[in-house]
Write a protein that holds these residues in place. Sequence first.
Motif, PDB file in Angstrom:
ATOM      1  N   VAL A 126     126.920  72.001  18.132  1.00 54.31           N
ATOM      2  CA  VAL A 126     126.590  73.354  18.183  1.00 54.31           C
ATOM      3  C   VAL A 126     125.840  73.621  16.739  1.00 54.31           C
ATOM      4  O   VAL A 126     124.938  74.374  16.566  1.00 54.31           O
ATOM      5  CB  VAL A 126     127.525  74.331  18.448  1.00 54.31           C
ATOM      6  CG1 VAL A 126     127.177  75.824  18.272  1.00 54.31           C
ATOM      7  CG2 VAL A 126     127.889  73.987  19.894  1.00 54.31           C
ATOM      8  N   GLU A 127     126.511  73.078  15.712  1.00 56.02           N
ATOM      9  CA  GLU A 127     126.270  73.406  14.234  1.00 56.02           C
ATOM     10  C   GLU A 127     125.024  72.831  14.003  1.00 56.02           C
ATOM     11  O   GLU A 127     123.812  73.554  13.342  1.00 56.02           O
ATOM     12  CB  GLU A 127     127.216  73.233  13.272  1.00 56.02           C
ATOM     13  CG  GLU A 127     127.039  73.370  11.856  1.00 56.02           C
ATOM     14  CD  GLU A 127     128.122  72.915  10.777  1.00 56.02           C
ATOM     15  OE1 GLU A 127     127.811  73.233   9.330  1.00 56.02           O
ATOM     16  OE2 GLU A 127     129.112  72.273  11.339  1.00 56.02           O
ATOM     17  N   PHE A 133     117.475  75.481  14.996  1.00 54.58           N
ATOM     18  CA  PHE A 133     117.059  76.976  15.471  1.00 54.58           C
ATOM     19  C   PHE A 133     116.629  77.712  14.424  1.00 54.58           C
ATOM     20  O   PHE A 133     115.757  78.423  14.305  1.00 54.58           O
ATOM     21  CB  PHE A 133     117.850  77.418  16.539  1.00 54.58           C
ATOM     22  CG  PHE A 133     117.526  76.755  17.834  1.00 54.58           C
ATOM     23  CD1 PHE A 133     116.464  76.611  18.305  1.00 54.58           C
ATOM     24  CD2 PHE A 133     118.634  76.167  18.499  1.00 54.58           C
ATOM     25  CE1 PHE A 133     116.187  75.872  19.818  1.00 54.58           C
ATOM     26  CE2 PHE A 133     118.539  75.580  19.733  1.00 54.58           C
ATOM     27  CZ  PHE A 133     117.349  75.385  20.231  1.00 54.58           C
ATOM     28  N   ALA A 134     117.389  77.472  13.156  1.00 55.61           N
ATOM     29  CA  ALA A 134     117.064  78.430  12.065  1.00 55.61           C
ATOM     30  C   ALA A 134     115.666  77.967  11.460  1.00 55.61           C
ATOM     31  O   ALA A 134     115.003  78.817  10.855  1.00 55.61           O
ATOM     32  CB  ALA A 134     118.182  78.304  11.089  1.00 55.61           C
ATOM     33  N   LEU A 140     108.937  81.261  13.788  1.00 57.71           N
ATOM     34  CA  LEU A 140     108.689  82.262  14.719  1.00 57.71           C
ATOM     35  C   LEU A 140     108.381  83.561  14.113  1.00 57.71           C
ATOM     36  O   LEU A 140     107.493  84.472  14.436  1.00 57.71           O
ATOM     37  CB  LEU A 140     109.777  82.614  15.625  1.00 57.71           C
ATOM     38  CG  LEU A 140     109.793  83.419  16.955  1.00 57.71           C
ATOM     39  CD1 LEU A 140     108.317  83.120  17.653  1.00 57.71           C
ATOM     40  CD2 LEU A 140     110.929  83.346  17.562  1.00 57.71           C
ATOM     41  N   GLU A 141     109.058  83.791  13.003  1.00 64.70           N
ATOM     42  CA  GLU A 141     108.987  84.957  12.133  1.00 64.70           C
ATOM     43  C   GLU A 141     107.656  85.232  11.726  1.00 64.70           C
ATOM     44  O   GLU A 141     106.961  86.236  11.727  1.00 64.70           O
ATOM     45  CB  GLU A 141     110.114  85.128  11.074  1.00 64.70           C
ATOM     46  CG  GLU A 141     109.902  86.350   9.990  1.00 64.70           C
ATOM     47  CD  GLU A 141     110.612  86.112   8.751  1.00 64.70           C
ATOM     48  OE1 GLU A 141     110.509  87.008   8.028  1.00 64.70           O
ATOM     49  OE2 GLU A 141     111.216  84.964   8.618  1.00 64.70           O
ATOM     50  N   GLY A 142     107.010  83.996  11.287  1.00 62.40           N
ATOM     51  CA  GLY A 142     105.680  84.152  10.307  1.00 62.40           C
ATOM     52  C   GLY A 142     104.541  84.446  11.492  1.00 62.40           C
ATOM     53  O   GLY A 142     103.846  85.038  11.212  1.00 62.40           O
ATOM     54  N   ALA A 143     104.735  83.956  12.784  1.00 63.83           N
ATOM     55  CA  ALA A 143     103.961  83.997  13.864  1.00 63.83           C
ATOM     56  C   ALA A 143     103.949  85.450  14.444  1.00 63.83           C
ATOM     57  O   ALA A 143     103.022  86.136  14.587  1.00 63.83           O
ATOM     58  CB  ALA A 143     104.246  83.077  15.047  1.00 63.83           C
ATOM     59  N   ALA A 157     114.098  86.997  14.233  1.00 62.02           N
ATOM     60  CA  ALA A 157     113.591  85.900  14.968  1.00 62.02           C
ATOM     61  C   ALA A 157     114.517  84.995  15.651  1.00 62.02           C
ATOM     62  O   ALA A 157     114.562  84.437  16.705  1.00 62.02           O
ATOM     63  CB  ALA A 157     112.785  84.876  13.994  1.00 62.02           C
ATOM     64  N   LEU A 158     115.565  84.883  14.791  1.00 62.44           N
ATOM     65  CA  LEU A 158     116.791  83.891  15.173  1.00 62.44           C
ATOM     66  C   LEU A 158     117.342  84.495  16.488  1.00 62.44           C
ATOM     67  O   LEU A 158     117.791  83.986  17.331  1.00 62.44           O
ATOM     68  CB  LEU A 158     117.876  83.836  14.059  1.00 62.44           C
ATOM     69  CG  LEU A 158     118.984  82.687  14.417  1.00 62.44           C
ATOM     70  CD1 LEU A 158     118.452  81.305  14.667  1.00 62.44           C
ATOM     71  CD2 LEU A 158     119.630  82.536  12.965  1.00 62.44           C
TER      72      LEU A 158
END
Length: 199
Positions: A126-127, A133-134, A140-143, A157-158
């Motif tokens: 999980v970690e 995903f981080a 994703l934030e940039g997009a 975004a996360l």
Amino acid sequence: MSTSAENGAADHRASKREETARRIMVSAQRLASEHGLDGFTMDELAAASGVSRRTLFNYYPSKVDACLGPPIEVPASAMEAFASGGPTGDLGADLEHLAREVLGIEEPTREEMVLHRQLFQNPRLVEALHDRFAELAVDLEGAVRARGGEQIDQEGALLLIRVLLVVFDTAIDASIAGDDTPLSDLFSRHFGNLRRLLA
């Protein structure tokens, strides 16, 4: 060799590499499910996967990486379309489209989905998955920022990615329970339900 022949050879090599990476991943997940993450060695994983130890390490540096499989890669064309405001102009619909692009790369088997469900109770996995995903959240934030008109930071975004993962897990549960609908379509169904609930 002609350009088309070179492209064909390159596609074949890429396909073989993807097949080997997936075979190693499934073997690692089977071994981890049967013996625990610490209950097998990389040598045993290589033997179970039918590859040499050297080949194994060329694909995955550790058992955790092997269980997670190849890094998640969003097709460049899909990310570019999303960043430019497409394909629909609606953030929710475009996120769904982006997720379907990723899911459509390779449909998992039912065994792979069951193994996924069993293994991702392990805190180490999980970690490690969270770390992956981080990294995706940064892209994703940039997009989203590039789209304009929609404000989001890396934390947001996360959060979006985690919401998409919950929907994905819900689709996996439905598939394991016997729904034969393609996983990408199950994802869209449950994502649509979520959007209606939040509307």
